[in-house]
Design a protein around this motif. Structure first.
Motif, PDB file in Angstrom:
ATOM      1  N   LEU A 177     -84.041  -3.641  36.245  1.00 12.38           N
ATOM      2  CA  LEU A 177     -83.143  -2.864  36.898  1.00 12.38           C
ATOM      3  C   LEU A 177     -82.355  -3.813  37.813  1.00 12.38           C
ATOM      4  CD1 LEU A 177     -85.609   0.092  38.014  1.00 12.38           C
ATOM      5  CD2 LEU A 177     -83.518   0.310  36.565  1.00 12.38           C
ATOM      6  N   ASP A 178     -82.899  -4.761  38.243  1.00 19.54           N
ATOM      7  CA  ASP A 178     -82.042  -5.841  39.247  1.00 19.54           C
ATOM      8  C   ASP A 178     -81.201  -6.549  38.316  1.00 19.54           C
ATOM      9  OD1 ASP A 178     -81.859  -7.775  41.356  1.00 19.54           O
ATOM     10  OD2 ASP A 178     -82.422  -9.308  39.834  1.00 19.54           O
ATOM     11  N   ILE A 179     -81.449  -6.918  37.001  1.00 22.98           N
ATOM     12  CA  ILE A 179     -80.534  -7.661  36.037  1.00 22.98           C
ATOM     13  C   ILE A 179     -79.445  -6.772  35.762  1.00 22.98           C
ATOM     14  CG2 ILE A 179     -80.231  -8.847  34.062  1.00 22.98           C
ATOM     15  CD1 ILE A 179     -83.163  -9.983  34.338  1.00 22.98           C
ATOM     16  N   TYR A 180     -79.573  -5.578  35.412  1.00 24.35           N
ATOM     17  CA  TYR A 180     -78.735  -4.562  35.020  1.00 24.35           C
ATOM     18  C   TYR A 180     -77.730  -4.723  36.175  1.00 24.35           C
ATOM     19  CZ  TYR A 180     -76.221  -0.376  34.082  1.00 24.35           C
ATOM     20  OH  TYR A 180     -75.117   0.692  33.920  1.00 24.35           O
ATOM     21  N   THR A 181     -78.219  -4.187  37.298  1.00 22.05           N
ATOM     22  CA  THR A 181     -77.576  -3.828  38.537  1.00 22.05           C
ATOM     23  C   THR A 181     -76.430  -5.052  39.011  1.00 22.05           C
ATOM     24  OG1 THR A 181     -79.185  -2.222  39.081  1.00 22.05           O
ATOM     25  CG2 THR A 181     -77.559  -3.176  41.011  1.00 22.05           C
ATOM     26  N   ARG A 182     -77.075  -6.064  38.908  1.00 23.42           N
ATOM     27  CA  ARG A 182     -76.201  -7.217  39.194  1.00 23.42           C
ATOM     28  C   ARG A 182     -75.214  -7.652  38.221  1.00 23.42           C
ATOM     29  NH1 ARG A 182     -78.581 -12.001  39.569  1.00 23.42           N
ATOM     30  NH2 ARG A 182     -80.733 -11.623  38.826  1.00 23.42           N
ATOM     31  N   GLY A 183     -75.634  -7.512  36.835  1.00 22.56           N
ATOM     32  CA  GLY A 183     -74.751  -7.807  35.887  1.00 22.56           C
ATOM     33  C   GLY A 183     -73.689  -6.731  35.624  1.00 22.56           C
ATOM     34  N   ALA A 184     -74.093  -5.285  35.869  1.00 18.97           N
ATOM     35  CA  ALA A 184     -73.040  -4.467  35.782  1.00 18.97           C
ATOM     36  C   ALA A 184     -72.064  -4.538  36.910  1.00 18.97           C
ATOM     37  CB  ALA A 184     -73.541  -3.126  35.795  1.00 18.97           C
ATOM     38  N   ALA A 185     -72.494  -4.895  38.234  1.00 19.92           N
ATOM     39  CA  ALA A 185     -71.587  -5.132  39.217  1.00 19.92           C
ATOM     40  C   ALA A 185     -70.599  -6.100  39.093  1.00 19.92           C
ATOM     41  CB  ALA A 185     -72.242  -5.349  40.417  1.00 19.92           C
ATOM     42  N   PHE A 186     -71.080  -7.497  38.361  1.00 20.30           N
ATOM     43  CA  PHE A 186     -70.282  -8.397  38.175  1.00 20.30           C
ATOM     44  C   PHE A 186     -69.064  -7.912  36.906  1.00 20.30           C
ATOM     45  CE2 PHE A 186     -68.918 -12.019  35.163  1.00 20.30           C
ATOM     46  CZ  PHE A 186     -68.516 -12.771  36.197  1.00 20.30           C
ATOM     47  N   ALA A 187     -69.731  -7.289  35.950  1.00 15.36           N
ATOM     48  CA  ALA A 187     -68.617  -6.856  34.703  1.00 15.36           C
ATOM     49  C   ALA A 187     -67.686  -5.833  35.158  1.00 15.36           C
ATOM     50  CB  ALA A 187     -69.617  -6.049  33.615  1.00 15.36           C
ATOM     51  N   ARG A 188     -67.813  -4.959  36.012  1.00 12.37           N
ATOM     52  CA  ARG A 188     -67.077  -3.987  36.742  1.00 12.37           C
ATOM     53  C   ARG A 188     -65.922  -4.902  37.499  1.00 12.37           C
ATOM     54  NH1 ARG A 188     -67.961   1.770  37.471  1.00 12.37           N
ATOM     55  NH2 ARG A 188     -65.856   2.521  37.529  1.00 12.37           N
ATOM     56  N   GLU A 189     -66.256  -5.915  38.047  1.00 12.78           N
ATOM     57  CA  GLU A 189     -65.216  -6.786  38.467  1.00 12.78           C
ATOM     58  C   GLU A 189     -64.044  -7.149  37.728  1.00 12.78           C
ATOM     59  OE1 GLU A 189     -67.079  -9.562  40.626  1.00 12.78           O
ATOM     60  OE2 GLU A 189     -67.808  -8.251  42.317  1.00 12.78           O
ATOM     61  N   LYS A 190     -64.633  -7.413  36.318  1.00 12.42           N
ATOM     62  CA  LYS A 190     -63.954  -7.951  35.026  1.00 12.42           C
ATOM     63  C   LYS A 190     -63.227  -6.827  34.292  1.00 12.42           C
ATOM     64  CE  LYS A 190     -64.949 -12.194  36.311  1.00 12.42           C
ATOM     65  NZ  LYS A 190     -63.847 -13.143  36.732  1.00 12.42           N
ATOM     66  N   ILE A 192     -64.903  -4.292  32.645  1.00 15.64           N
ATOM     67  CA  ILE A 192     -65.813  -3.707  31.880  1.00 15.64           C
ATOM     68  C   ILE A 192     -66.863  -3.222  32.699  1.00 15.64           C
ATOM     69  CG2 ILE A 192     -67.399  -4.599  30.177  1.00 15.64           C
ATOM     70  CD1 ILE A 192     -65.905  -6.899  29.533  1.00 15.64           C
ATOM     71  N   ILE A 193     -67.093  -1.740  32.179  1.00 12.47           N
ATOM     72  CA  ILE A 193     -68.200  -0.988  32.413  1.00 12.47           C
ATOM     73  C   ILE A 193     -69.484  -1.252  31.606  1.00 12.47           C
ATOM     74  CG2 ILE A 193     -69.467   1.375  32.700  1.00 12.47           C
ATOM     75  CD1 ILE A 193     -66.487   2.063  33.709  1.00 12.47           C
ATOM     76  N   ILE A 194     -70.774  -1.672  31.944  1.00 11.24           N
ATOM     77  CA  ILE A 194     -71.946  -1.748  31.112  1.00 11.24           C
ATOM     78  C   ILE A 194     -72.612  -0.441  31.371  1.00 11.24           C
ATOM     79  CG2 ILE A 194     -73.800  -3.037  30.548  1.00 11.24           C
ATOM     80  CD1 ILE A 194     -72.540  -5.635  31.675  1.00 11.24           C
ATOM     81  N   ALA A 195     -72.555   0.428  30.352  1.00  9.17           N
ATOM     82  CA  ALA A 195     -73.170   1.762  30.668  1.00  9.17           C
ATOM     83  C   ALA A 195     -74.669   1.792  30.416  1.00  9.17           C
ATOM     84  CB  ALA A 195     -72.407   2.767  29.709  1.00  9.17           C
ATOM     85  N   PHE A 222     -70.479  -1.407  25.985  1.00  9.22           N
ATOM     86  CA  PHE A 222     -69.315  -1.911  27.025  1.00  9.22           C
ATOM     87  C   PHE A 222     -68.205  -0.878  26.887  1.00  9.22           C
ATOM     88  CE2 PHE A 222     -69.924  -6.745  27.265  1.00  9.22           C
ATOM     89  CZ  PHE A 222     -71.103  -6.680  27.890  1.00  9.22           C
ATOM     90  N   TRP A 223     -67.787  -0.324  27.989  1.00  3.02           N
ATOM     91  CA  TRP A 223     -66.521   0.369  28.268  1.00  3.02           C
ATOM     92  C   TRP A 223     -65.610  -0.256  28.714  1.00  3.02           C
ATOM     93  CZ3 TRP A 223     -69.508   5.068  30.378  1.00  3.02           C
ATOM     94  CH2 TRP A 223     -70.299   5.639  29.091  1.00  3.02           C
ATOM     95  N   VAL A 232     -65.850  12.550  28.327  1.00  2.23           N
ATOM     96  CA  VAL A 232     -65.537  11.950  27.098  1.00  2.23           C
ATOM     97  C   VAL A 232     -66.412  10.819  26.740  1.00  2.23           C
ATOM     98  CG1 VAL A 232     -63.317  13.152  26.891  1.00  2.23           C
ATOM     99  CG2 VAL A 232     -63.548  10.776  27.545  1.00  2.23           C
ATOM    100  N   SER A 233     -66.458  10.535  25.484  1.00  2.00           N
ATOM    101  CA  SER A 233     -67.454   9.204  25.126  1.00  2.00           C
ATOM    102  C   SER A 233     -66.030   8.101  25.148  1.00  2.00           C
ATOM    103  CB  SER A 233     -67.773   9.343  23.875  1.00  2.00           C
ATOM    104  OG  SER A 233     -68.375   7.858  23.381  1.00  2.00           O
ATOM    105  N   PRO A 234     -66.215   7.032  25.881  1.00  2.00           N
ATOM    106  CA  PRO A 234     -65.000   6.144  25.864  1.00  2.00           C
ATOM    107  C   PRO A 234     -65.137   5.193  24.799  1.00  2.00           C
ATOM    108  CG  PRO A 234     -66.308   6.358  28.244  1.00  2.00           C
ATOM    109  CD  PRO A 234     -67.028   6.980  27.213  1.00  2.00           C
ATOM    110  N   PRO A 235     -63.864   4.530  24.465  1.00  2.00           N
ATOM    111  CA  PRO A 235     -63.973   3.729  23.445  1.00  2.00           C
ATOM    112  C   PRO A 235     -64.922   2.309  23.789  1.00  2.00           C
ATOM    113  CG  PRO A 235     -61.821   3.615  24.572  1.00  2.00           C
ATOM    114  CD  PRO A 235     -62.545   4.831  25.217  1.00  2.00           C
ATOM    115  N   SER A 236     -65.288   1.587  22.846  1.00  2.00           N
ATOM    116  CA  SER A 236     -66.193   0.553  23.425  1.00  2.00           C
ATOM    117  C   SER A 236     -65.627  -0.814  22.623  1.00  2.00           C
ATOM    118  CB  SER A 236     -67.770   0.806  23.039  1.00  2.00           C
ATOM    119  OG  SER A 236     -67.615   0.920  21.468  1.00  2.00           O
ATOM    120  N   PHE A 237     -66.453  -1.827  23.306  1.00  3.62           N
ATOM    121  CA  PHE A 237     -66.247  -3.274  22.763  1.00  3.62           C
ATOM    122  C   PHE A 237     -66.966  -3.649  21.741  1.00  3.62           C
ATOM    123  CE2 PHE A 237     -64.153  -3.484  26.915  1.00  3.62           C
ATOM    124  CZ  PHE A 237     -63.070  -4.212  26.919  1.00  3.62           C
TER     125      PHE A 237
END
Length: 287
Positions: A177-190, A192-195, A222-223, A232-237
């Motif tokens: 949970l910690d890794i996902y939370t930190r990784g998703a927050a960083f990706a969002r800044e770039k 990218i949403i890590i769903a 990745f969205w 809707v289901s967003p497109p993905s990477f």
């Protein structure tokens, strides 16, 4: 690529045994609907390896990576090192924990289907009235068994405790949970949403290590943030382009898959590279 060493071939990755180390080689093979396709996606393996390297270096979590320099693997003479460049990772060999540590931050995929039937995801109750792709109030941990073939099987946290013990299960849940939370927050800044994502862990000399690939388009959903909308289901990477194409064919998903058109291959390769460049801020070296 052939190396004169003990090897285990997975769907898309080859694992060479070097004694107390492993050489993980991410091929350009691609799979869909539990089949390896006859077409490859050039440089896909390099993208996945380089994104994992990026996260291993950034997250500050004990992990199995030793080097991404294939020369450090001390391979037999005559090995084609150029073909391994960028797609290989020398890692510590661990005792793999037999659990897929899945973390979901958004309502998507099989979770969305289950929610529509029972307002739960992997048996975890969620608030009523959520729409497809909605962000969850807090990410949820939904473990699964690791299966040699076919899909992994979702299990309850209680069942996970029975398999690996309560102490290890608690640690894995907390760390995942910690890794996902930190990784998703960083990706969002770039952008990218890590769903959602899955992590794998191993143990060596009593130390718990993050292993396998980490927060890649193949192990995660990745969205693009600028195309995200609830309902809707967003497109993905990832290889969604491949899946979408196969759905338009007459393939019965129970026989040899068809070749992919060149346009589908090129579009998929471009999406993987885009994910790497947006996430890391680096230019992909093998363009």
């Amino acid at each position: 690529m052939t190396i004169d060493l003990p090897v285990r071939h997975g769907k898309v990755r080859d694992i060479y045994d070097l004694g107390d180390k492993l050489l993980l080689v991410a091929s350009d093979r691609t799979s869909a609907f539990d089949y390896v396709l006859p077409s490859v996606i050039p440089d896909k393996g390099r993208v996945l390896t380089q994104i994992s390297r990026f996260w291993f270096e950034k997250l500050g979590v004990a992990n199995h990576m030793i080097s991404i320099n294939v020369a450090d693997a001390d391979l037999p003479s005559g090995t084609d090192l150029a073909s391994l460049d960028g797609r290989s990772m020398l890692v510590r060999k661990t005792e793999v924990v037999p659990i897929e540590c899945v973390v979901r931050g958004y309502l998507a995929g099989s979770g969305w289907k289950e929610y529509g039937q029972s307002s739960t995801v992997c048996g975890i109750p969620l608030p009523a009235g959520l729409d497809q792709s909605a962000q969850l109030e807090t990410p949820i941990f939904t473990p699964a068994t690791k299966e040699e073939s076919g899909h992994d099987i979702n299990i309850s946290y209680e069942r996970m405790c029975e398999i690996v013990g309560e102490e290890l299960a608690s640690t894995l849940r907390e760390k995942s949970l910690d890794i996902y939370t930190r990784g998703a927050a960083f990706a969002r800044e770039k952008g990218i949403i890590i769903a959602d994502t899955k992590f794998e862990w191993g143990i060596v000399d009593g130390e718990l290590l993050l292993i396998d690939e980490v927060l890649t388009p193949d192990s995660s959903r990745f969205w693009p943030e600028d195309q995200y909308q609830v309902g809707v289901s967003p497109p993905s990477f990832d290889k969604q382009i491949v899946r979408d194409y196969l759905e338009t064919t007459s393939w019965d998903k129970n026989s040899t898959p068809p070749q992919l058109p060149e346009a589908v291959v090129n579009q998929t390769r471009a999406k993987y590279i885009e994910a790497f460049e947006e996430l890391t801020g680096q230019t992909f070296p093998w363009k």
